[in-house]
Design an enzyme around this catalytic site. Structure first.
Site, short mmCIF file in Angstrom:
data_model
loop_
_atom_site.label_atom_id
_atom_site.label_comp_id
_atom_site.label_asym_id
_atom_site.label_seq_id
_atom_site.Cartn_x
_atom_site.Cartn_y
_atom_site.Cartn_z
N ASP A 52 60.70 60.88 20.39
CA ASP A 52 61.01 59.52 19.94
C ASP A 52 59.83 58.85 19.24
O ASP A 52 58.82 59.48 18.94
CB ASP A 52 61.48 58.67 21.13
N LYS B 20 55.62 59.76 30.56
CA LYS B 20 56.50 60.87 30.21
C LYS B 20 55.98 61.47 28.93
O LYS B 20 55.25 60.82 28.17
CB LYS B 20 57.95 60.43 30.10
N ASP C 284 57.31 56.93 20.03
CA ASP C 284 55.96 57.02 20.57
C ASP C 284 55.66 58.34 21.26
O ASP C 284 54.62 58.48 21.91
CB ASP C 284 55.69 55.85 21.51
N SER D 86 58.65 52.16 21.17
CA SER D 86 59.28 53.43 21.52
C SER D 86 60.40 53.84 20.56
O SER D 86 60.17 53.99 19.38
CB SER D 86 59.80 53.36 22.95
N HIS D 87 61.62 53.94 21.07
CA HIS D 87 62.74 54.44 20.29
C HIS D 87 63.43 53.34 19.49
O HIS D 87 64.38 53.62 18.77
CB HIS D 87 63.74 55.08 21.24
N ASP E 28 57.03 59.99 23.80
CA ASP E 28 57.15 60.27 25.23
C ASP E 28 58.52 60.82 25.63
O ASP E 28 58.70 61.28 26.75
CB ASP E 28 56.76 59.04 26.09
N ARG E 29 59.48 60.78 24.72
CA ARG E 29 60.80 61.31 25.06
C ARG E 29 61.01 62.70 24.48
O ARG E 29 60.33 63.09 23.53
CB ARG E 29 61.90 60.40 24.52
C1 VG1 Z 1 64.97 52.63 28.85
C2 VG1 Z 1 65.35 53.80 29.73
C3 VG1 Z 1 64.28 54.03 30.79
C4 VG1 Z 1 62.93 54.22 30.09
C5 VG1 Z 1 62.63 53.04 29.18
C6 VG1 Z 1 61.34 53.22 28.39
O1 VG1 Z 1 64.89 51.45 29.64
O2 VG1 Z 1 66.59 53.61 30.34
O3 VG1 Z 1 64.62 55.14 31.56
O4 VG1 Z 1 61.91 54.34 31.05
O5 VG1 Z 1 63.70 52.87 28.26
O6 VG1 Z 1 61.40 54.37 27.61
P1 VG1 Z 1 66.08 50.39 29.72
O7 VG1 Z 1 65.55 49.30 30.60
O8 VG1 Z 1 66.38 49.98 28.32
O9 VG1 Z 1 67.24 51.11 30.31
V1 VG1 Z 1 60.46 54.48 26.20
O10 VG1 Z 1 60.61 55.90 25.53
O11 VG1 Z 1 60.59 53.07 25.69
O12 VG1 Z 1 58.90 54.13 26.69
CO CO Z 2 59.27 56.22 24.10
#
Ligand code: VG1
Ligand code: CO
Length: 543
Positions: free
Chosen positions: A277, A376, A279, A113-114, A281-282
């Site tokens: 982001d 998302k 992948d 992801s990010h 989804d954000r």
């Molecule tokens: C974070 C965010 C959460 C989100 C997750 C995955 O998790 O707070 O809201 O669903 O990332 O997002 P954490 O446990 O680090 O707070 V992504 O864009 O990785 O799929």
């Molecule tokens: Co993501």
């Protein structure tokens, strides 16, 4: 070509976090590391035998190598058919779209992801179930348990296949279709929104930018925004996915997308800007001189759902993750629709969406989406805003301020303390958990704490229970302070503190969120005794 059974030993650190298994690339590069996890998926998901698997990732370093390994393991484990995004690319929402559209038996999404990418960055993998959504806790737990006892995996001895040309090839007895990663997703978007209205807006004097942050959304945004909706060439910036995201941090927020934010400021600022982001989804939504918090965005899209063709007849309900601000609660109340509060992580929305209980859902962490997929969806949120702007024909700032005037506003901020010593972070949480009951009724230069608890969720659809989902302090005026530890980091611990205060008096609306929340921010330090536990009172990232 022979299928081989390779002897292996379990790793003890393959427990999926908030969103799959995320580790340093170097961890994934250890012999058998990826293979063990993938075999654990095949061992626990028998529906994949003879079935179809969707496979793709965000294009980060190690994506291609991992895909080749997974293809050879998939055929060795009896998967009949595999849909792979061209070049190994699939955004997370596009993978969800494919799983659903072609009714496959699941998907493997490769992404961290990010988190930064590259040889020294992070990699990740997660399994999505046949509904297109991230595996629920009981599935991830079964996969994890399997990783603890695994002693062999199956893999075909074969050469790498060409991932770059659309068409069909075979790996052993498995049919592999290399598909256009964008086409099906773009078609789905066209069904959700009024593309004619958006095209009208984009062809006028409306000025916008979309920052793909050198990550996966580049090809999606170019096709949809520039080619299909007619936005001027160059609207999409940083649109070529790079294995290391150009060395950046593909996390759309005020810190990591600062350049984009600057382009929206002042009288010459853009009318609209957005980013996604790693992948895809954000989403981050900006208007001229305004940042729309993800919590407000969910509330505003919910309040205006009737402008979207897919939801013209109304929506049954909405959901937000617990730490997300209560702005959408007020909208749900006014619209007389149901509101659900779930733990952090998109997997908790799956049952509610499948059961038709909600249409929209969102998280404060720049995640917004609807029932069109089970992830998302960054571009979905961007198109939703463009659809809304095309109908409203007014600046983002006016829409947001009117919303606050009508429903009230929730000042909201999240403070992240990154790279905290794990033991110290856990001790802080442990102590807070212990003293929770004694803090009820306490007051910190402001309203009293009405209730303090350790958030526990009972899924209204299948009754499954999730404990310890964040420590929350609810104040008598509706303010909240929430503490939780991140489940997506790969080094040390990240402490997240979520702070919010409702303001229903329109004459009191002020622009400076941090100032508006200052007393609560101070209280959040005192309650957790930050100085003592982690020796810091300045967060690394404020959103
Ligand atoms: C974070 C965010 C959460 C989100 C997750 C995955 O998790 O707070 O809201 O669903 O990332 O997002 P954490 O446990 O680090 O707070 V992504 O864009 O990785 O799929
Ligand atoms: Co993501």
């Amino acid at each position: 070509m022979p299928i081989r059974e390779i002897a292996t030993q379990p790793f003890d650190d393959q427990k999926p976090g908030t969103s799959g298994l995320r580790k340093r690339v170097t961890v994934f590069q250890q012999p058998h590391y990826l293979e063990n996890f993938v075999q654990a998926v095949f061992d626990t998901q028998p529906q994949l035998q003879g079935g179809t698997l969707v496979l793709g990732g965000d294009g980060r370093y190690y994506n291609r190598q991992a895909i080749q390994v997974i293809l050879r393991m998939a055929t060795a484990n009896g998967v009949a058919h595999c849909l792979v995004g061209q070049g190994g690319i699939l955004s997370t929402p596009a993978a969800s779209c494919l799983i659903r559209k072609y009714q496959t038996q699941g998907g493997l999404i490769l992404s961290a992801s990010h988190n930064p990418g590259g040889p020294d960055g992070d990699f990740g993998i997660k399994f999505n179930t046949p509904n297109g959504g991230p595996a629920p806790e009981k599935v991830t737990e079964a996969i994890y348990q399997r990783t603890l006892e695994i002693d062999r995996y199956r893999i075909l001895d074969a050469d790498d296949i060409d991932l770059d040309h659309i068409g069909e090839v075979s790996v052993g007895t498995m049919r592999v279709e290399i598909v256009d990663p964008v086409a099906d997703y773009a078609e789905l978007m066209r069904q959700q929104f009024d593309f004619d209205a958006i095209a009208g807006l984009l062809r006028g004097d409306f000025r916008m930018a979309f920052d793909a942050m050198h990550a996966v959304t580049g090809p999606y945004a170019k096709r949809i925004l520039e080619e299909q909706l007619g936005a001027p060439a160059g609207t999409v910036v940083n649109g070529v996915p790079l294995e290391d995201f150009g060395g950046g941090h593909p996390d759309p927020n005020l810190t990591y997308a600062a350049e984009l934010v600057a382009r929206t400021q002042g009288p010459q600022g853009l009318d609209f800007a957005a980013a996604s982001d790693g992948d895809g989804d954000r989403n981050m939504i900006l208007g001229r001189d305004i940042f729309v918090t993800p919590s407000d965005s969910l509330a505003i899209l919910t309040a205006n759902h009737r402008v979207f063709p897919a939801w013209r007849d109304g929506i049954p309900g909405v959901a937000r993750s617990m730490p997300t601000s209560q702005a959408v609660d007020r909208v749900a109340k006014a619209l007389e629709i149901d509101l659900y509060e779930t733990p952090t992580g998109w997997k908790f929305f799956g049952n509610l969406l499948d059961a038709g209980k909600i249409a929209f859902c969102g998280e404060e962490s720049f995640g917004t989406g609807s029932a069109h997929v089970r992830e998302k969806d960054g571009l979905w949120a961007v198109l939703a805003w463009l659809n809304l702007l095309a109908v409203e024909q007014r600046p983002v700032r006016e829409i947001v301020r009117d919303h606050w005037r009508r429903f009230g506003r929730n000042y909201y901020t999240r403070h992240d303390y990154e790279g905290v010593d794990k033991t110290k972070a856990e001790a802080l949480m442990e102590r807070l958990r212990r003293i929770l009951p004694t803090l009820q009724g306490e007051c910190y230069d402001g309203p009293r704490i009405l209730r303090a608890d350790d958030f526990r969720y009972v899924d209204p659809v299948d009754g499954s229970v999730s404990e310890h989902q964040g420590l929350r302090f609810l104040f008598e005026d509706g303010s909240r302070i929430v503490y939780r530890l991140s489940g997506t980091g790969t080094v040390g611990a990240t402490l997240r503190i979520y702070i919010e205060r409702p303001e229903t008096r329109p004459e009191r609306l002020e622009d400076d969120t941090q100032a508006a929340l200052a007393p609560l921010i101070t209280a959040s330090h005192t309650i957790a005794d930050l100085a003592y536990h982690i020796g810091r009172e300045e967060p690394d990232v404020i959103t």
